[in-house]
Design an enzyme around this catalytic site. Structure first.
Site, PDB file in Angstrom:
ATOM      1  N   GLY A  41       7.163  16.680   7.626  1.00 33.03           N
ATOM      2  CA  GLY A  41       5.720  16.711   7.321  1.00 33.03           C
ATOM      3  C   GLY A  41       5.154  15.379   6.883  1.00 33.03           C
ATOM      4  O   GLY A  41       4.075  15.323   6.300  1.00 33.03           O
ATOM      5  N   GLY A  94       1.020   6.528  -1.287  1.00 32.15           N
ATOM      6  CA  GLY A  94       1.214   7.927  -1.702  1.00 32.15           C
ATOM      7  C   GLY A  94       1.145   8.088  -3.213  1.00 32.15           C
ATOM      8  O   GLY A  94       0.079   7.964  -3.812  1.00 32.15           O
ATOM      9  N   GLY A 141       3.878  12.803   0.926  1.00 28.62           N
ATOM     10  CA  GLY A 141       4.298  14.107   0.410  1.00 28.62           C
ATOM     11  C   GLY A 141       3.241  14.698  -0.517  1.00 28.62           C
ATOM     12  O   GLY A 141       2.436  13.972  -1.108  1.00 28.62           O
ATOM     13  N   LYS A 157      -7.109   6.884   4.318  1.00 26.86           N
ATOM     14  CA  LYS A 157      -6.972   5.434   4.563  1.00 26.86           C
ATOM     15  C   LYS A 157      -7.741   4.993   5.796  1.00 26.86           C
ATOM     16  O   LYS A 157      -8.297   3.898   5.848  1.00 26.86           O
ATOM     17  CB  LYS A 157      -5.505   5.037   4.678  1.00 26.86           C
ATOM     18  CG  LYS A 157      -4.744   5.804   5.728  1.00 26.86           C
ATOM     19  CD  LYS A 157      -3.394   6.267   5.260  1.00 26.86           C
ATOM     20  CE  LYS A 157      -2.959   7.438   6.091  1.00 26.86           C
ATOM     21  NZ  LYS A 157      -1.672   7.956   5.764  1.00 26.86           N
ATOM     22  N   LYS A 160      -3.176   0.495   5.498  1.00 22.11           N
ATOM     23  CA  LYS A 160      -2.836   0.340   4.081  1.00 22.11           C
ATOM     24  C   LYS A 160      -2.832  -1.144   3.701  1.00 22.11           C
ATOM     25  O   LYS A 160      -3.183  -1.510   2.582  1.00 22.11           O
ATOM     26  CB  LYS A 160      -1.485   0.993   3.809  1.00 22.11           C
ATOM     27  CG  LYS A 160      -1.538   2.519   3.995  1.00 22.11           C
ATOM     28  CD  LYS A 160      -0.157   3.133   4.083  1.00 22.11           C
ATOM     29  CE  LYS A 160      -0.206   4.646   4.256  1.00 22.11           C
ATOM     30  NZ  LYS A 160       1.096   5.230   4.591  1.00 22.11           N
ATOM     31  N   ILE A 191       2.586   6.174  -5.455  1.00 22.41           N
ATOM     32  CA  ILE A 191       2.802   4.925  -6.200  1.00 22.41           C
ATOM     33  C   ILE A 191       1.439   4.373  -6.620  1.00 22.41           C
ATOM     34  O   ILE A 191       0.547   4.279  -5.789  1.00 22.41           O
ATOM     35  CB  ILE A 191       3.521   3.871  -5.314  1.00 22.41           C
ATOM     36  CG1 ILE A 191       4.801   4.456  -4.716  1.00 22.41           C
ATOM     37  CG2 ILE A 191       3.795   2.603  -6.076  1.00 22.41           C
ATOM     38  CD1 ILE A 191       5.416   3.583  -3.625  1.00 22.41           C
ATOM     39  N   THR A 211      -2.036  19.644   3.303  1.00 20.96           N
ATOM     40  CA  THR A 211      -0.915  19.385   2.377  1.00 20.96           C
ATOM     41  C   THR A 211      -1.402  18.757   1.080  1.00 20.96           C
ATOM     42  O   THR A 211      -1.157  19.271  -0.017  1.00 20.96           O
ATOM     43  CB  THR A 211       0.122  18.454   3.053  1.00 20.96           C
ATOM     44  OG1 THR A 211       0.496  19.041   4.288  1.00 20.96           O
ATOM     45  CG2 THR A 211       1.346  18.254   2.193  1.00 20.96           C
ATOM     46  N   VAL A 212      -2.130  17.622   1.190  1.00 20.57           N
ATOM     47  CA  VAL A 212      -2.527  16.911  -0.038  1.00 20.57           C
ATOM     48  C   VAL A 212      -3.488  17.778  -0.849  1.00 20.57           C
ATOM     49  O   VAL A 212      -3.353  17.918  -2.070  1.00 20.57           O
ATOM     50  CB  VAL A 212      -3.147  15.536   0.302  1.00 20.57           C
ATOM     51  CG1 VAL A 212      -3.578  14.812  -0.970  1.00 20.57           C
ATOM     52  CG2 VAL A 212      -2.152  14.674   1.074  1.00 20.57           C
ATOM     53  N   ASP A 229      -0.771   2.903  10.834  1.00 18.61           N
ATOM     54  CA  ASP A 229      -0.922   3.469   9.492  1.00 18.61           C
ATOM     55  C   ASP A 229      -0.613   2.393   8.433  1.00 18.61           C
ATOM     56  O   ASP A 229      -1.368   2.221   7.472  1.00 18.61           O
ATOM     57  CB  ASP A 229       0.036   4.667   9.362  1.00 18.61           C
ATOM     58  CG  ASP A 229       0.021   5.270   7.981  1.00 18.61           C
ATOM     59  OD1 ASP A 229      -0.910   6.027   7.685  1.00 18.61           O
ATOM     60  OD2 ASP A 229       0.942   4.974   7.192  1.00 18.61           O
TER      61      ASP A 229
HETATM   62  N1  HSE Z   1       2.183   9.078   7.780  1.00 19.16           N
HETATM   63  C1  HSE Z   1       2.163   8.438   6.507  1.00 19.16           C
HETATM   64  C2  HSE Z   1       3.545   7.870   6.236  1.00 19.16           C
HETATM   65  C3  HSE Z   1       1.768   9.427   5.441  1.00 19.16           C
HETATM   66  O1  HSE Z   1       4.495   8.242   6.935  1.00 19.16           O
HETATM   67  O2  HSE Z   1       3.670   7.026   5.360  1.00 19.16           O
HETATM   68  C4  HSE Z   1       1.434   8.803   4.114  1.00 19.16           C
HETATM   69  O3  HSE Z   1       0.351   7.919   4.187  1.00 19.16           O
END
Ligand code: HSE
Length: 372
Positions: A170, A117, A285, A88, A188, A119, A10-11, A184
């Site tokens: 997604g 993302g 996204g 990450k 971060k 930001i 995706t990215v 996750d």
């Molecule tokens: N799985 C992560 C989220 C994707 O939902 O924030 C973006 O890092």
């Protein structure tokens, strides 16, 4: 400047689209195991070709996972190439090695897309950390759990259906456990704390409670008090000691976090002299995250070096002074306690032995007045 792109998920594919047609950056090579006849650039399955190509100035890694991403990035930097990554997990696990190697090789290493993302959170935070002492960073850093909690709060969607919806959009990680259990957000947070405080904290030392224990009953209980659940990652520094944790948090309606719906992220730093700044937007996204990758590449090609602090003191997490009011649900009963995060997570561990579905949530700001 010429770019090699590792990964076309995706990215990667959105970054490719964003870079297409630009005259200042050219994606000349894509590393892909399978043929990609739709691409006009060189497609190779052999990473060595990229390392040996002197015309490539930046290697962009959006493959995810630890290996082979780590080996590829190290080899790219040793070959004098700048590196941009959205990974990450990799940045969190190998922060010191990668930052040291970038410095040693005289190249830039950037990972703006890896937290928040689209930001520009990490770039803004690192600039602020150069100007002033950062006392706290905190925010909603996971879009999947924010989507789920918002759907559960606003539409009464049940937990499993909310997760399925987030996956269909997604946003969830390949294994959504990383999202729902807070891992996750914790990665971060590690990157944010490292940049904010010039430290190197270990992911595993940070207590982490995700949203899998938050029930419809908890949401209704909070709703009666006009409070809203969000999954928050927080790190604070006092006298050189860093406290960090990830935990469901209750916000009053007056807090901007309470109104961040969908997959949005909102993240804030508090600086001693110039005060508080918050950043919000799309935390995940293709276009938002691809834009952050592109922005890092443009900075590098424009001569703006790595944004990283060049020091990182190894640092033990110390939760003893991070005081708050905490809400617990054990055996169906709710109660609150004002104590340190150290005590709260210790209590929670004990309570979970008797009640594996027990809840721990921090009360933010005026939420404490309603319950404590
Ligand atoms: N799985 C992560 C989220 C994707 O939902 O924030 C973006 O890092």
């Amino acid at each position: 400047m010429n770019i090699a792109l590792l990964g076309f998920g995706t990215v990667g594919s959105y970054f490719y689209r964003l870079a297409e047609g630009r005259t200042d950056l050219h994606i000349t090579t894509v590393l892909s195991r399978r043929p990609r006849p739709e691409l006009t650039c060189t497609v190779t399955a052999d990473f060595d070709e990229i390392v040996r190509d002197p015309s490539i100035g930046i290697v962009v890694e959006v493959m995810g996972g630890l290996e082979p991403a780590y080996s590829y990035l190290c080899a790219a930097m040793r070959a004098g190439k700048h590196v941009v990554t959205a990974n990450k997990q990799l940045m969190c696990a190998h922060y010191e090695d990668l930052v040291s190697l970038a410095k040693e090789c005289g190249v830039s290493l950037r990972c703006t897309a890896s937290a928040g993302g689209g930001i520009p959170w990490l770039t803004s935070l690192s600039r602020a950390a150069r100007l002033d002492e950062i006392t706290a960073v905190e925010g909603i850093l996971n879009g999947t759990t924010n989507y789920m909690l918002s759907a559960m709060t606003e539409n009464g969607t049940d937990y499993d259906a909310a997760l399925r919806e987030a996956q269909a959009l997604g946003y969830a990680e390949a294994d959504p456990t990383a999202d729902v259990e807070g891992l996750d957000a914790r990665r971060k947070l590690v990157l944010s704390a490292n940049l904010a405080y010039g430290v190197s904290v270990q992911e595993e030392e940070i207590p982490c409670v995700g949203i899998s224990s938050v029930t419809a009953q908890d949401i209704a209980y909070a709703g009666e008090k006009e409070l809203t659940f969000k999954l928050i990652a927080r790190a604070e520094q006092q006298d050189g000691k860093v406290a960090a944790f990830v935990c469901p948090t209750l916000f009053p309606a007056s807090a901007p976090e309470a109104h961040m719906g969908g997959t949005g992220n909102i993240v804030t730093f508090c600086a001693r002299r110039f005060g508080t700044q918050s950043f919000s937007g799309a935390g995940a996204g293709g276009y938002p995250t691809g834009s952050s990758v592109l922005s890092d590449c443009l900075d590098i090609s424009g001569g703006c070096p790595s944004f990283y602090v060049d020091k990182f003191t190894p640092c033990k997490i110390d939760l003893s002074r991070a005081e708050a009011c905490w809400l617990y649900r054990v055996g169906g009963e709710y109660f609150t306690r004002q104590c340190s995060a150290e005590q709260a997570f210790k209590d929670y561990k004990l309570y979970r032995k008797d009640d594996p579905h027990a809840l721990l949530a921090r009360l933010a700001g005026d939420a404490a007045k309603k319950l404590c």
